[in-house]
Design a protein around this motif. Sequence first.
Motif, PDB file in Angstrom:
ATOM      1  N   TYR A   1       4.311 -11.373  -3.532  1.00 49.87           N
ATOM      2  CA  TYR A   1       4.522 -11.387  -4.992  1.00 49.87           C
ATOM      3  C   TYR A   1       4.660 -12.813  -5.546  1.00 49.87           C
ATOM      4  O   TYR A   1       5.372 -13.046  -6.521  1.00 49.87           O
ATOM      5  CB  TYR A   1       5.750 -10.570  -5.410  1.00 49.87           C
ATOM      6  CG  TYR A   1       5.909  -9.221  -4.751  1.00 49.87           C
ATOM      7  CD1 TYR A   1       4.812  -8.377  -4.549  1.00 49.87           C
ATOM      8  CD2 TYR A   1       7.167  -8.761  -4.352  1.00 49.87           C
ATOM      9  CE1 TYR A   1       4.973  -7.133  -3.959  1.00 49.87           C
ATOM     10  CE2 TYR A   1       7.328  -7.521  -3.770  1.00 49.87           C
ATOM     11  CZ  TYR A   1       6.237  -6.708  -3.567  1.00 49.87           C
ATOM     12  OH  TYR A   1       6.412  -5.482  -2.987  1.00 49.87           O
TER      13      TYR A   1
ATOM     14  N   LEU B   1      -3.252  -5.776  -1.726  1.00 50.03           N
ATOM     15  CA  LEU B   1      -3.595  -4.346  -1.736  1.00 50.03           C
ATOM     16  C   LEU B   1      -3.871  -3.871  -3.155  1.00 50.03           C
ATOM     17  O   LEU B   1      -4.794  -3.084  -3.394  1.00 50.03           O
ATOM     18  CB  LEU B   1      -2.456  -3.521  -1.120  1.00 50.03           C
ATOM     19  CG  LEU B   1      -2.267  -3.656   0.391  1.00 50.03           C
ATOM     20  CD1 LEU B   1      -1.024  -2.905   0.840  1.00 50.03           C
ATOM     21  CD2 LEU B   1      -3.492  -3.137   1.142  1.00 50.03           C
ATOM     22  N   ILE B   2      -3.069  -4.351  -4.103  1.00 51.07           N
ATOM     23  CA  ILE B   2      -3.255  -3.940  -5.495  1.00 51.07           C
ATOM     24  C   ILE B   2      -4.546  -4.545  -6.032  1.00 51.07           C
ATOM     25  O   ILE B   2      -5.325  -3.876  -6.725  1.00 51.07           O
ATOM     26  CB  ILE B   2      -2.042  -4.360  -6.364  1.00 51.07           C
ATOM     27  CG1 ILE B   2      -0.753  -3.763  -5.775  1.00 51.07           C
ATOM     28  CG2 ILE B   2      -2.231  -3.920  -7.808  1.00 51.07           C
ATOM     29  CD1 ILE B   2       0.516  -4.228  -6.463  1.00 51.07           C
TER      30      ILE B   2
ATOM     31  N   ARG C   1       9.225  -6.716 -11.471  1.00 53.14           N
ATOM     32  CA  ARG C   1      10.603  -7.125 -11.751  1.00 53.14           C
ATOM     33  C   ARG C   1      10.647  -8.610 -11.469  1.00 53.14           C
ATOM     34  O   ARG C   1      10.269  -9.051 -10.386  1.00 53.14           O
ATOM     35  CB  ARG C   1      11.593  -6.451 -10.803  1.00 53.14           C
ATOM     36  CG  ARG C   1      11.793  -5.005 -11.026  1.00 53.14           C
ATOM     37  CD  ARG C   1      12.818  -4.494 -10.025  1.00 53.14           C
ATOM     38  NE  ARG C   1      14.135  -4.418 -10.606  1.00 53.14           N
ATOM     39  CZ  ARG C   1      15.260  -4.508  -9.917  1.00 53.14           C
ATOM     40  NH1 ARG C   1      15.233  -4.733  -8.626  1.00 53.14           N
ATOM     41  NH2 ARG C   1      16.424  -4.383 -10.506  1.00 53.14           N
TER      42      ARG C   1
ATOM     43  N   ARG D   1      12.394  -3.259 -15.061  1.00 55.63           N
ATOM     44  CA  ARG D   1      11.032  -3.008 -14.571  1.00 55.63           C
ATOM     45  C   ARG D   1      10.095  -3.150 -15.774  1.00 55.63           C
ATOM     46  O   ARG D   1      10.212  -2.418 -16.744  1.00 55.63           O
ATOM     47  CB  ARG D   1      10.934  -1.606 -13.956  1.00 55.63           C
ATOM     48  CG  ARG D   1      11.740  -1.458 -12.675  1.00 55.63           C
ATOM     49  CD  ARG D   1      11.787  -0.022 -12.197  1.00 55.63           C
ATOM     50  NE  ARG D   1      10.487   0.493 -11.803  1.00 55.63           N
ATOM     51  CZ  ARG D   1       9.999   0.430 -10.563  1.00 55.63           C
ATOM     52  NH1 ARG D   1      10.702  -0.130  -9.598  1.00 55.63           N
ATOM     53  NH2 ARG D   1       8.812   0.936 -10.283  1.00 55.63           N
TER      54      ARG D   1
ATOM     55  N   SER E   1      10.436 -10.466  -7.871  1.00 56.64           N
ATOM     56  CA  SER E   1      11.249  -9.598  -7.036  1.00 56.64           C
ATOM     57  C   SER E   1      10.477  -8.345  -6.619  1.00 56.64           C
ATOM     58  O   SER E   1      10.632  -7.839  -5.512  1.00 56.64           O
ATOM     59  CB  SER E   1      12.511  -9.219  -7.805  1.00 56.64           C
ATOM     60  OG  SER E   1      13.180  -8.173  -7.174  1.00 56.64           O
ATOM     61  N   ALA E   2       9.653  -7.830  -7.519  1.00 57.21           N
ATOM     62  CA  ALA E   2       8.863  -6.638  -7.191  1.00 57.21           C
ATOM     63  C   ALA E   2       7.578  -6.643  -7.998  1.00 57.21           C
ATOM     64  O   ALA E   2       7.523  -7.193  -9.111  1.00 57.21           O
ATOM     65  CB  ALA E   2       9.659  -5.370  -7.488  1.00 57.21           C
ATOM     66  N   PHE E   3       6.556  -6.027  -7.415  1.00 58.13           N
ATOM     67  CA  PHE E   3       5.244  -5.961  -8.067  1.00 58.13           C
ATOM     68  C   PHE E   3       4.576  -4.716  -7.490  1.00 58.13           C
ATOM     69  O   PHE E   3       4.272  -4.664  -6.301  1.00 58.13           O
ATOM     70  CB  PHE E   3       4.452  -7.232  -7.719  1.00 58.13           C
ATOM     71  CG  PHE E   3       3.270  -7.503  -8.608  1.00 58.13           C
ATOM     72  CD1 PHE E   3       3.446  -8.073  -9.863  1.00 58.13           C
ATOM     73  CD2 PHE E   3       1.976  -7.212  -8.183  1.00 58.13           C
ATOM     74  CE1 PHE E   3       2.358  -8.358 -10.685  1.00 58.13           C
ATOM     75  CE2 PHE E   3       0.883  -7.487  -9.002  1.00 58.13           C
ATOM     76  CZ  PHE E   3       1.079  -8.065 -10.248  1.00 58.13           C
ATOM     77  N   VAL E   4       4.427  -3.690  -8.297  1.00 57.17           N
ATOM     78  CA  VAL E   4       3.961  -2.406  -7.761  1.00 57.17           C
ATOM     79  C   VAL E   4       2.813  -1.850  -8.591  1.00 57.17           C
ATOM     80  O   VAL E   4       2.778  -1.992  -9.809  1.00 57.17           O
ATOM     81  CB  VAL E   4       5.164  -1.414  -7.664  1.00 57.17           C
ATOM     82  CG1 VAL E   4       5.842  -1.225  -8.993  1.00 57.17           C
ATOM     83  CG2 VAL E   4       4.747  -0.069  -7.101  1.00 57.17           C
ATOM     84  N   GLY E   5       1.851  -1.260  -7.918  1.00 56.87           N
ATOM     85  CA  GLY E   5       0.706  -0.703  -8.617  1.00 56.87           C
ATOM     86  C   GLY E   5      -0.400  -0.393  -7.632  1.00 56.87           C
ATOM     87  O   GLY E   5      -0.158  -0.403  -6.431  1.00 56.87           O
ATOM     88  N   PRO E   6      -1.620  -0.164  -8.063  1.00 58.12           N
ATOM     89  CA  PRO E   6      -1.975  -0.015  -9.476  1.00 58.12           C
ATOM     90  C   PRO E   6      -1.553   1.357  -9.979  1.00 58.12           C
ATOM     91  O   PRO E   6      -1.711   2.356  -9.283  1.00 58.12           O
ATOM     92  CB  PRO E   6      -3.498  -0.138  -9.458  1.00 58.12           C
ATOM     93  CG  PRO E   6      -3.907   0.368  -8.102  1.00 58.12           C
ATOM     94  CD  PRO E   6      -2.769   0.044  -7.175  1.00 58.12           C
TER      95      PRO E   6
END
Lengths: 460, 282
Positions: free
Chosen positions: B5, B26-27, B40, B47, B84-89
């Motif tokens: 991240y 991956l995203i 985040r 978020r 701190s965080a990165f989520v998806g897609p």
Amino acid sequence: MADMTPVKTKMPEQEPDVRNRNFLEVALGYTPELAAREANRCLRCKNPRCVEGCPVNVPIPEFIGKVQEGDMEGAYRALSRANALPAVCGRVCPQENQCEGRCVRGIKGESVGIGRLERFVADWALEHGVQDAQTAPSNGHKVAVIGSGPAGLTCAGELAKKGYAVTVFEAFHVAGGVLSYGIPEFRLPKSIVQKEVAKLEKMGVEIRLNMVIGKVLSIDELFEIGYEAVFIGSGAGLPQFMKIPGESLVGVFSANEYLTRINLMKAYEPDSATPIFESRRVAVLGGGNVAMDAARCAKRMGAEVHIVYRRGEAELPARAEEVHHAKEEGIQFDLLCNPVLIEGDERGRVKSMKCVRMELGEPDASGRRRPVPIEGSEFEMEVDTVIVAIGTSPNPLIRSTTPGLDANSRGCITTAPDGATSREGVFAGGDASTGAATVILAMGAGKTAAKSIDEYLMGK
Amino acid sequence: MAEKYQIVRKKVLTPDISLISVHAPLIAKKARAGQFIILRATDDGERIPLTVSSTQGDLVTVVYQKVGDSTMTLDEIPEGGCLSAFVGPLGEPTPIEGVKRAAVVGGGLGCAIALPVAKALHDAGAEVDLIGGFRTKDIVILEDEMRSACDDLYICTDDGSYGYNGFTTGKLEELLAAGESYDRVYAIGPLVMMKFVCKLTEKYNIPTIVSMNPIMIDGTGMCGCCRVTVDGQVKFACVDGPDFDGHKIDFDETIARAATYKEFEQRRRAEHRCRLEGMDNG
């Protein structure tokens, strides 16, 4: 000679009028003296019915026997052999319907406080840093577990013990699933959940946060990158709404949203970055544990709170202890009462809710008496917040991205009793396959699936 | 090798708007136009959902505007720092199949999201008119990138300081009145802009897709916070969207819902400014 006192040894608690203004744990746990006294009420039956009542078959007389002997480490070893999350279960299991419901002491008085003793022993072990049993040497097999809630953590722990390399994929930025986002701090401190997770990591379980399986990786891709079996323990996270007019007004929340803001995002802390709606008068719709949790959170945030439930007191699905605690804390129960519509002001914000009184008719398919509206009994409740806690269903993200994975009409993944799904090498358990149920049933399913995965991979 | 991240590149586009490219292989591999991520900035942060602007190699690029406490905190992380965080897609990609001639309308920060939609359409062989609206000339962003993602680019400014003098809806109406025809219009920007684009295209009977950006927490269908009413049905923007048929959206409800935490946000923003000024003085 057992202590024949007919009632359970009381567990110290915060006073209702104090605790309904803080998020600290309500029940304070036994001291060693109280635990010893309660343990002595156990008759250590030869044919213990309590064990049959436990979805993970904790050897209850054995661990309580060790407490009687003062051997806490031995008690923990016996307990943790069967239960991967004892500090959690001791706090949130509906013991009255399970182990304690079968206890012979319950026939002429109160059952043994099995849950309270479980909590005592588990907390003692966490405090004293008791090491868990050694894991078997690595067997070189990789298993993916989707979801870090009670089902996933249990499955991961069981497989790690057997020497599997387990990766748990969690969509949120914190592990624990419903234990972290759903159950409030005052009922299950998050530090306890994180200690249980840390124990698993120590056993070699890898936890990958911020990974939404079905989006960033599909189940097929998990197999492509080397996982030989997959356990789906993704829970039942999709909130249901009442489907009544006004449910999209500002001030109407799913219990999931309300609880996630408070528990996971710590919106109750004064300097939290996550906003929480400032409510004066709250109606919580539903009568289960989630409704009690939401109501008790709203109370702690300073609101007047009403539980609105369409059936009667006897039908409340929540644990008896949660109802009792909620009442003590000043939550008002509007029973036999069903919302019809929610009304908003000119800014699109909730200003009131129209309800109708109900009476109980003939039993329905669930065996409970069906509530029927009393004609002409409509009335208005002045509220600024409505929290909908009428249930959740499994999230479709995984089943919609996994060809050949069968689910029923309610979206629950179809499983055989051993946890196998319609896809080879894919197992499921917990709320993802049963629909919303309890922590301990999910753990039971995680344990069963771990055994099946082991048999499947060893037989390959 | 970039860290998890990590903000590998950061570019200030205007005093309020910045672009960051985050290491998330991956995203980056999976994300399609219209999908979003949730990040985040810090371990105790909110978020924040942001639509993906572009992907390249291992990097996912998003553009944000400093509108509140959380985006101000995000802005304090320098290039090379980590989130701190990165989520998806998350969400579904924007539907582009079968479209031969499209108008893509972006408003302000929405242009950063209109850009990948225009590019996806253009790459798929569609003819694309891209209309980008801004308050004034100084805050025009991504002009070169937008130009290369369409056939004709029309920049509009509310004050007439650059390009077309007026709102994007004015430019779109001008084009339609001059006989331009589109199989589909895409509108991405402030709710009020999308509402009026839809009113206009309804008149011309052109199917219109809008990209919703409601308040959300998890982005996976779990909280229901992002619900929007589409054709009388409740939909979750995070999993059913974020793109919907703009002619069927209840915009007034969506506008009211977007203001749920307005007081809280104003207070937090003021507190954040105080903290910054306090630091300056110290």
